[in-house]
Design an enzyme around this catalytic site. Structure first.
Site, short mmCIF file in Angstrom:
data_model
loop_
_atom_site.label_atom_id
_atom_site.label_comp_id
_atom_site.label_asym_id
_atom_site.label_seq_id
_atom_site.Cartn_x
_atom_site.Cartn_y
_atom_site.Cartn_z
N GLU A 1 -7.99 4.28 -0.31
CA GLU A 1 -6.79 4.81 0.28
C GLU A 1 -5.90 5.46 -0.69
O GLU A 1 -5.94 5.04 -1.89
CB GLU A 1 -6.10 3.83 1.12
CG GLU A 1 -6.72 3.43 2.32
CD GLU A 1 -6.35 2.55 3.13
OE1 GLU A 1 -4.95 2.36 3.18
OE2 GLU A 1 -6.76 2.11 4.40
N HIS B 1 8.44 -9.75 -8.27
CA HIS B 1 8.26 -10.54 -7.15
C HIS B 1 8.81 -11.72 -7.14
O HIS B 1 9.16 -12.34 -6.14
CB HIS B 1 6.85 -10.31 -6.57
CG HIS B 1 6.36 -9.11 -6.06
ND1 HIS B 1 7.19 -8.11 -5.95
CD2 HIS B 1 5.00 -8.62 -6.60
CE1 HIS B 1 6.56 -6.77 -5.76
NE2 HIS B 1 5.15 -7.08 -6.03
N CYS C 1 3.04 3.26 0.31
CA CYS C 1 2.29 3.11 -0.72
C CYS C 1 2.47 1.82 -1.33
O CYS C 1 3.45 1.25 -1.41
CB CYS C 1 2.90 4.06 -1.61
SG CYS C 1 2.32 3.99 -3.18
N1 SAH Z 1 -1.90 -3.89 -8.50
C1 SAH Z 1 -0.62 -3.14 -9.11
C2 SAH Z 1 -0.49 -1.97 -8.24
C3 SAH Z 1 -0.91 -1.66 -6.90
S1 SAH Z 1 0.31 -2.26 -5.74
C4 SAH Z 1 0.57 -3.96 -8.94
O1 SAH Z 1 0.60 -5.07 -8.11
O2 SAH Z 1 1.53 -3.50 -9.34
C5 SAH Z 1 1.88 -1.55 -5.58
C6 SAH Z 1 3.06 -2.34 -5.36
O3 SAH Z 1 3.13 -2.74 -4.01
C7 SAH Z 1 3.21 -3.65 -6.12
O4 SAH Z 1 4.62 -3.90 -6.47
C8 SAH Z 1 2.88 -4.72 -5.03
O5 SAH Z 1 3.29 -6.01 -5.31
C9 SAH Z 1 3.38 -4.19 -3.86
N2 SAH Z 1 2.94 -4.69 -2.50
C10 SAH Z 1 1.84 -5.33 -2.36
N3 SAH Z 1 1.83 -5.80 -0.87
C11 SAH Z 1 3.02 -5.69 -0.35
C12 SAH Z 1 3.42 -5.49 0.69
N4 SAH Z 1 2.76 -6.22 1.71
N5 SAH Z 1 4.68 -5.25 1.02
C13 SAH Z 1 5.40 -4.37 0.09
N6 SAH Z 1 4.85 -4.29 -1.18
C14 SAH Z 1 3.51 -4.61 -1.46
#
Ligand code: SAH
Ligand code: SF4
Length: 363
Positions: free
Chosen positions: A93, A239, A356
């Site tokens: 995606e 996080h 995103c």
């Molecule tokens: N793998 C990398 C990049 C992709 S995720 C990373 O984790 O940084 C991009 C962002 O979206 C990251 O900060 C991730 O933790 C967050 N993310 C993942 N699932 C999410 C959700 N359900 N709600 C909000 N943010 C989320």
């Protein structure tokens, strides 16, 4: 026996090396990259300034197989989500986020611009790309993590996502965030190759400062990026700023402990002179207590980072719920009151699950 290898799997350097090994002059790689990345050619036959024999050899040995748009959805705020399919059937995606109508002035230079929420010039187009199909790290709140890893993408496959979205919006992409599916630093070489293709004036020509890569905290990747000459930006998904909670939320990162991460980010800051953004998804009653926010502020202060608070996009994970607007604001106030620059990121295109960074697999 000759095994054809598709064009998209070549980095810029890889393509140059291939053509050199065929005895082609150096400018051929530039010509081909212009056709492929700027003019969007879908067949070598279109590349009329190349000799016919070279076009045939390319078609046989480095076939130009574009990704296909398997699905496209448009949100009411203008964000578009694409399900792209590569030649082997693997799907990822990608999201295109056009500029925000009615937004204010540009942020000042000393701030870390957050491409997903800072005000923008009128023609901005941010593309959120995936670096892998799936992800092996299994963060509990993440839909991508739940499905596991299918495979890593090549440099061209990552850059291709930007080309396709820009073509669909009929304008140039101005910003890229590597915040889609996958962990970029679990696929470092391809991601760096993609960033260079995106940055290359002969390919997509996007300024390095407008390209952000988000890692969950893979220390070796942070160390490597610190040594790269370009001004690519780094975001880290924190996080949780205490080890026990982080281990619970992000079990795949247990071997990348917070003290080592903090040290790597301090070194990154020192080496690169670039500020890092910390991403923090607010999970109600999980990581939003004052003690959690204090630990976050301490972590951010130690490395001179900016914080982006992310709304949680519901992935139906047990015990995980989004924060409401008032508590999100309270968390931001808490952090700002202790002197940490904090941005609340809005969720774009939430109704098409285009937000995103949380690209659901269940399209
Ligand atoms: N793998 C990398 C990049 C992709 S995720 C990373 O984790 O940084 C991009 C962002 O979206 C990251 O900060 C991730 O933790 C967050 N993310 C993942 N699932 C999410 C959700 N359900 N709600 C909000 N943010 C989320
Ligand atoms: Fe992978 Fe990032 Fe999702 Fe964690 S948040 S599972 S690292 S894509």
């Amino acid at each position: 026996m000759l095994v054809p290898r598709d064009f998209l799997s070549y980095s810029a350097d890889g393509l140059r090396a291939l053509l050199e090994s065929w005895g082609e002059p150096a400018y051929r790689a530039r010509q081909i990259r212009e056709w492929a990345w700027q003019r969007g050619a879908s067949d070598y036959a279109e590349m009329t300034n190349l000799p016919a024999a070279l076009r045939e050899r390319l078609a046989a040995e480095a076939p130009l197989q574009r990704a296909m748009v398997a699905e496209r959805r448009v949100a009411s705020d203008g964000a578009r989500k694409y399900l792209l399919e590569f030649a082997d059937g693997v799907r990822v995606e990608t999201v295109g986020i056009p500029d925000d109508k009615g937004s204010g002035t540009l942020s000042s230079n000393d701030k870390v611009p957050d491409p997903l929420s800072s005000p923008s010039p009128p023609t901005r187009l941010t593309v959120c790309v995936s670096s892998q199909a799936g992800c092996a790290l299994g963060c509990v709140f993440c839909a991508t993590g739940r499905a596991g890893l299918t495979r890593s993408l090549g440099a061209g496959e990552i850059a291709e996502q930007v080309r396709i979205v820009a073509a669909d919006f009929e304008r140039a992409a101005t910003n890229v965030v590597v915040m889609g599916q996958g962990e970029p630093f679990a696929n470092y070489d391809a991601v760096l190759g993609a960033l260079r293709l995106l940055n290359d004036p002969q390919a997509l020509g996007i300024g390095a400062r407008h390209i952000t890569v988000s890692t969950s905290g893979i220390i070796s990747g942070i160390e490597r990026l610190a040594e790269e000459p370009e001004q690519f930006r780094l975001a880290v998904s924190l996080h949780a700023a205490t080890q026990e909670l982080r281990d619970r939320l992000m079990p795949g990162l247990r071997k990348q402990p917070l003290d080592k991460l903090r040290q790597a980010l301090a070194n990154y800051r020192e080496r690169s002179r670039r500020r890092v953004s910390l991403e923090y998804v607010l999970l109600r009653d999980v990581n939003d207590h004052d003690s959690d926010l204090q630990a976050l502020a301490d972590f951010a202060r130690a490395i001179g980072a900016h914080i982006n608070l992310l709304p949680y996009n519901d992935t139906a994970t047990d015990g995980m719920a989004a924060e409401n607007a008032a508590r999100t604001q309270q968390a931001a106030d808490f952090l700002r009151n202790v002197g940490i620059e904090t941005t609340i990121r809005r969720s774009r295109g939430a109704e098409i699950a285009a937000a995103c960074g949380q690209l659901a697999n269940a399209s």
